[in-house]
Design an enzyme around this catalytic site. Structure first.
Site, PDB file in Angstrom:
ATOM      1  N   HIS A  56       0.824  -1.222   0.000  1.00  0.00           N
ATOM      2  CA  HIS A  56       0.000   0.000   0.000  1.00  0.00           C
ATOM      3  C   HIS A  56       0.857   1.272   0.000  1.00  0.00           C
ATOM      4  CE1 HIS A  56      -2.932   3.016   1.074  1.00  0.00           C
ATOM      5  NE2 HIS A  56      -2.370   3.171   2.258  1.00  0.00           N
ATOM      6  N   HIS A  82       3.526   6.837   5.771  1.00  0.00           N
ATOM      7  CA  HIS A  82       2.284   7.438   6.261  1.00  0.00           C
ATOM      8  C   HIS A  82       1.459   6.575   7.208  1.00  0.00           C
ATOM      9  CE1 HIS A  82       0.302   5.327   2.867  1.00  0.00           C
ATOM     10  NE2 HIS A  82      -0.772   5.409   3.637  1.00  0.00           N
ATOM     11  N   ASP A  83       1.576   5.262   7.160  1.00  0.00           N
ATOM     12  CA  ASP A  83       0.795   4.401   8.058  1.00  0.00           C
ATOM     13  C   ASP A  83       1.613   3.802   9.193  1.00  0.00           C
ATOM     14  OD1 ASP A  83      -1.748   4.697   7.008  1.00  0.00           O
ATOM     15  OD2 ASP A  83      -1.553   3.023   5.616  1.00  0.00           O
ATOM     16  N   GLU A  86       0.328   5.035  12.658  1.00  0.00           N
ATOM     17  CA  GLU A  86      -1.070   4.628  12.866  1.00  0.00           C
ATOM     18  C   GLU A  86      -1.217   3.120  13.041  1.00  0.00           C
ATOM     19  OE1 GLU A  86      -5.195   5.162  10.395  1.00  0.00           O
ATOM     20  OE2 GLU A  86      -3.730   6.780  10.306  1.00  0.00           O
ATOM     21  N   ASP A  87      -0.406   2.327  12.339  1.00  0.00           N
ATOM     22  CA  ASP A  87      -0.646   0.880  12.275  1.00  0.00           C
ATOM     23  C   ASP A  87       0.485  -0.002  12.808  1.00  0.00           C
ATOM     24  OD1 ASP A  87      -3.171   1.257  11.128  1.00  0.00           O
ATOM     25  OD2 ASP A  87      -2.327   1.415   9.126  1.00  0.00           O
TER      26      ASP A  87
END
Length: 186
Positions: A56, A82-83, A86-87
């Protein structure tokens, strides 16, 4: 097949010109370093459809570079990272320490802060608030990366035979194989 090209990690790495560990002098060192960090942080994580998670952010960075036309290293690095906050267990301070303020500020702006426990209602309410911020207040770099992030997440579910991305002012249009248009106004 198109699905293989869309989900083949090594083919996507090659397209983004990620330098091999042996050849870190190839001019894409920052991008290679950001990718290696993201790949390590995401580890064995999988997307909902079962592919490696790191596919992704790779696709988001490729769309940003190839279809939007940016070569700005900080944006491509933020797209790859970017993730991560968050993840994964990694925090924004580690991103700041390793990649500096310019990249970490973009990553932080792209990160949805999660509240635990978080109901579905709370999750969607917070996403709505962030969406308003993206449209009205976010820096231009964030307004470019965010819709690509959202669009790629949807492309996972409707595997395109063709993807046509147009940037007109602050409107990004993604056309998929079913001639659906996903518009993101920034």
């Amino acid at each position: 097949s198109m699905e293989d090209l869309f989900n083949d990690v090594s083919a996507l790495e090659k397209r983004l010109c990620i330098p091999s560990e042996k050849n870190q002098e190839s001019g894409n060192y920052g991008i290679g370093k950001a990718y290696a960090f993201a790949k390590s942080a995401h580890g064995d994580q999988k997307r909902d459809e079962g592919t490696a998670y790191v596919i992704h952010p790779l696709r988001v960075a490729l769309i940003l570079r190839d279809d939007i036309g940016t070569s700005k290293e900080t944006m491509l690095m933020a797209a790859l990272l970017h993730d991560v906050v968050e993840d994964t267990p990694k925090g924004i301070q580690e991103i700041r320490d390793v990649f500096g303020d310019a990249v970490s500020d973009l990553v932080q702006a792209l990160t949805r802060v999660r509240l635990y426990p978080e109901s579905e209602h709370d999750k969607f309410a917070r996403k709505g608030t962030m969406y308003d911020w993206y449209i009205h207040e976010a820096p231009e770099e964030v307004r470019l990366i965010n819709p690509l992030d959202l669009g790629d997440g949807r492309l996972d579910r409707i595997l395109p035979l063709r993807v046509n991305i147009r940037m007109a002012g602050s409107i990004v249009t993604i056309q998929t194989r079913r001639d659906r248009f996903h518009r993101f106004v920034g």
